[in-house]
Enzyme design. Structure first.
Site, PDB file in Angstrom:
ATOM      1  N   ARG A 230       0.829  -1.354  -0.048  1.00  0.00           N
ATOM      2  CA  ARG A 230      -0.093   0.098  -0.003  1.00  0.00           C
ATOM      3  C   ARG A 230       0.768   1.270  -0.051  1.00  0.00           C
ATOM      4  NH1 ARG A 230      -3.362  -2.266  -2.283  1.00  0.00           N
ATOM      5  NH2 ARG A 230      -5.453  -3.022  -1.165  1.00  0.00           N
ATOM      6  N   GLU A 259      -3.208   8.024  -5.734  1.00  0.00           N
ATOM      7  CA  GLU A 259      -3.116   7.330  -6.922  1.00  0.00           C
ATOM      8  C   GLU A 259      -4.265   8.087  -7.857  1.00  0.00           C
ATOM      9  OE1 GLU A 259      -4.118   3.199  -6.420  1.00  0.00           O
ATOM     10  OE2 GLU A 259      -1.976   3.019  -5.191  1.00  0.00           O
ATOM     11  N   HIS A 277      -0.557   0.578 -10.135  1.00  0.00           N
ATOM     12  CA  HIS A 277      -1.293  -0.453  -9.240  1.00  0.00           C
ATOM     13  C   HIS A 277      -1.884  -1.713  -9.958  1.00  0.00           C
ATOM     14  CE1 HIS A 277      -3.740  -0.361  -5.320  1.00  0.00           C
ATOM     15  NE2 HIS A 277      -3.629  -1.590  -5.658  1.00  0.00           N
TER      16      HIS A 277
HETATM   17  P1  NAD Z   1      -2.158 -10.918   4.663  1.00  0.00           P
HETATM   18  O1  NAD Z   1      -2.989 -10.582   5.612  1.00  0.00           O
HETATM   19  O2  NAD Z   1      -1.948 -12.384   4.107  1.00  0.00           O
HETATM   20  O3  NAD Z   1      -0.268 -10.591   5.086  1.00  0.00           O
HETATM   21  C1  NAD Z   1      -0.206  -9.548   5.746  1.00  0.00           C
HETATM   22  C2  NAD Z   1       0.972  -9.619   6.788  1.00  0.00           C
HETATM   23  O4  NAD Z   1       1.324  -8.532   7.348  1.00  0.00           O
HETATM   24  C3  NAD Z   1       0.236 -10.542   8.044  1.00  0.00           C
HETATM   25  O5  NAD Z   1       0.892 -11.868   8.264  1.00  0.00           O
HETATM   26  C4  NAD Z   1       0.482  -9.526   9.244  1.00  0.00           C
HETATM   27  O6  NAD Z   1       0.616 -10.069  10.302  1.00  0.00           O
HETATM   28  C5  NAD Z   1       1.477  -8.757   8.745  1.00  0.00           C
HETATM   29  N1  NAD Z   1       1.681  -7.328   9.613  1.00  0.00           N
HETATM   30  C6  NAD Z   1       0.548  -6.557   9.880  1.00  0.00           C
HETATM   31  N2  NAD Z   1       1.027  -5.360  10.441  1.00  0.00           N
HETATM   32  C7  NAD Z   1       2.407  -5.568  10.440  1.00  0.00           C
HETATM   33  C8  NAD Z   1       3.590  -4.704  11.136  1.00  0.00           C
HETATM   34  N3  NAD Z   1       3.217  -3.692  11.649  1.00  0.00           N
HETATM   35  N4  NAD Z   1       4.580  -5.358  10.609  1.00  0.00           N
HETATM   36  C9  NAD Z   1       4.982  -6.215  10.166  1.00  0.00           C
HETATM   37  N5  NAD Z   1       3.979  -7.100   9.408  1.00  0.00           N
HETATM   38  C10 NAD Z   1       2.608  -6.750   9.916  1.00  0.00           C
HETATM   39  O7  NAD Z   1      -1.997  -9.927   3.350  1.00  0.00           O
HETATM   40  P2  NAD Z   1      -1.673 -10.279   1.948  1.00  0.00           P
HETATM   41  O8  NAD Z   1      -2.722 -10.933   0.929  1.00  0.00           O
HETATM   42  O9  NAD Z   1      -0.252 -11.034   2.040  1.00  0.00           O
HETATM   43  O10 NAD Z   1      -1.338  -8.861   1.418  1.00  0.00           O
HETATM   44  C11 NAD Z   1      -0.183  -7.919   1.744  1.00  0.00           C
HETATM   45  C12 NAD Z   1      -0.171  -6.572   1.290  1.00  0.00           C
HETATM   46  O11 NAD Z   1      -0.540  -6.626  -0.413  1.00  0.00           O
HETATM   47  C13 NAD Z   1      -1.512  -5.784   1.717  1.00  0.00           C
HETATM   48  O12 NAD Z   1      -1.119  -4.318   1.883  1.00  0.00           O
HETATM   49  C14 NAD Z   1      -2.544  -5.768   0.497  1.00  0.00           C
HETATM   50  O13 NAD Z   1      -3.194  -4.525   0.562  1.00  0.00           O
HETATM   51  C15 NAD Z   1      -1.313  -5.574  -0.607  1.00  0.00           C
HETATM   52  N6  NAD Z   1      -2.087  -6.086  -1.995  1.00  0.00           N
HETATM   53  C16 NAD Z   1      -1.777  -5.124  -2.990  1.00  0.00           C
HETATM   54  C17 NAD Z   1      -2.393  -5.377  -4.167  1.00  0.00           C
HETATM   55  C18 NAD Z   1      -1.630  -4.845  -5.423  1.00  0.00           C
HETATM   56  O14 NAD Z   1      -2.663  -4.433  -6.318  1.00  0.00           O
HETATM   57  N7  NAD Z   1      -0.575  -4.503  -5.606  1.00  0.00           N
HETATM   58  C19 NAD Z   1      -3.025  -6.530  -4.292  1.00  0.00           C
HETATM   59  C20 NAD Z   1      -3.490  -7.136  -3.106  1.00  0.00           C
HETATM   60  C21 NAD Z   1      -2.888  -6.944  -1.926  1.00  0.00           C
END
Ligand code: NAD
Length: 303
Positions: A230, A259, A277
């Site tokens: 994000r 964005e 994105h």
């Molecule tokens: P997920 O919930 O499976 O994993 C996120 C991890 O981050 C979890 O294990 C959680 O414990 C950890 N976390 C939370 N707070 C934290 C902190 N302060 N320090 C360290 N770790 C922390 O989520 P995911 O499906 O793996 O998605 C990860 C990221 O990717 C999210 O930000 C999501 O919005 C983003 N994403 C982006 C796109 C894109 O189009 N670029 C698409 C999908 C997801």
């Protein structure tokens, strides 16, 4: 009866029809019309355009299920929906592979200057001597946020024989520790000796502005940073300064605090690789998400 209020992939419409699930598809509907008709429906499927706020929920007298066909729930007042007994879902699992693969592409592309070399070629230049960069093989990669996507990135890095240091507020799964992933106790420990830092945590009050000058100054190896998570996790002004001062070597961004980003200086800086994105955007991911939507509807509305 369901309502779809954003443009969705054809596969979802086809699957709904195949399952005999009745729905109206109004992808351009505006707020006032939605308020007028929402009372007729027991489920709604949205992407990011439609905002499901209190005003709409107050009129949604028959609504039982809200589904975001995609990732994130920031356009839905989840707490208010829950207060009204409406269940809210999204389909994040479907996109793990897509985002992890883009992360790898950006990582390799940033290391070798693929983006800038490509732009040069498009302008008729032949900048052969300009593009020397490091290999990924044998480097140290810090994965910050070791959830679905972070873990898949670790899987995809396997053939590059990198040293992976993972930091997460939750425990790093034992199976990854057994495979050699080092579980860092703190974010500082994860980044201090990393050549590449890749971000995979959600945007929360703790991660907002996390990559700022204070943290960047603790990075000892002039790393490359990848952000497909994000936008607001990274302080863009600090990153620009750090690139100009040579404290970090470059950054790859799929997401931005605003964005589309209006930052011309960022765009014009060397060693900044940018995509609009697109992390989730593969055919397969949206197909998987469509099947997830059908399962959610079957489990929650059809007994
Ligand atoms: P997920 O919930 O499976 O994993 C996120 C991890 O981050 C979890 O294990 C959680 O414990 C950890 N976390 C939370 N707070 C934290 C902190 N302060 N320090 C360290 N770790 C922390 O989520 P995911 O499906 O793996 O998605 C990860 C990221 O990717 C999210 O930000 C999501 O919005 C983003 N994403 C982006 C796109 C894109 O189009 N670029 C698409 C999908 C997801």
């Amino acid at each position: 009866m369901g309502l779809i209020t954003d443009k969705v992939q054809k596969i979802l419409l086809e699957l709904l029809e195949k399952e005999g699930i009745k729905f109206d598809y109004l992808p351009d509907i505006e707020k006032d019309d939605l308020i007028r008709i929402i009372g007729n429906y027991d489920f709604i499927i949205v992407r990011s355009r439609t905002k499901i706020n209190k005003e709409i929920l107050d009129k949604a007298v028959n609504l039982k299920v809200i589904i975001r066909y995609g990732v994130g729930l920031d356009n839905i007042d989840v707490n208010y929906a829950k207060e009204k007994g409406i269940r809210v879902f999204n389909t994040p699992r479907a996109f793990t592979e897509a985002v992890a693969e883009l992360t790898l592409a950006m990582m390799l592309g940033l290391l070798r200057g693929v983006g800038e070399a490509h732009c040069g070629m498009k302008m008729g230049k032949w900048e052969k001597k300009r593009f020397f960069g490091p290999e990924l093989m044998n480097k140290t990669v810090a994965i910050l946020g070791f959830g679905r996507i972070g873990r898949r990135v670790a899987d995809l890095l396997t053939p590059f024989n990198v040293k992976i240091i993972a930091y997460d507020i939750a425990n790093i799964p034992e199976e990854y520790v057994e495979k050699g992933v080092i579980a860092a106790e703190s974010i500082e420990e994860a980044i201090v000796n990393a050549d590449i830092i890749t971000l995979h945590m959600p945007l929360t009050k703790d991660t907002h502005n996390l990559i700022n000058m204070d943290l960047i100054k603790k990075m000892k190896r002039k790393p490359f940073i990848i952000n497909t998570a994000r936008g607001a996790i990274v302080n863009i002004d600090d990153v620009k300064k750090a690139i100009k001062e040579g404290i970090i070597r470059g950054i790859a961004l799929d997401v931005y605090p605003e964005e589309p980003p209006k930052d011309e200086e960022l765009r014009n800086l060397s060693n900044v690789l940018m995509t609009p994105h697109i992390g989730a955007q593969t055919y397969e991911a949206y197909e998987r998400a469509a099947y997830e939507v059908i399962n959610i509807l079957k489990e929650n509305l059809m007994g």
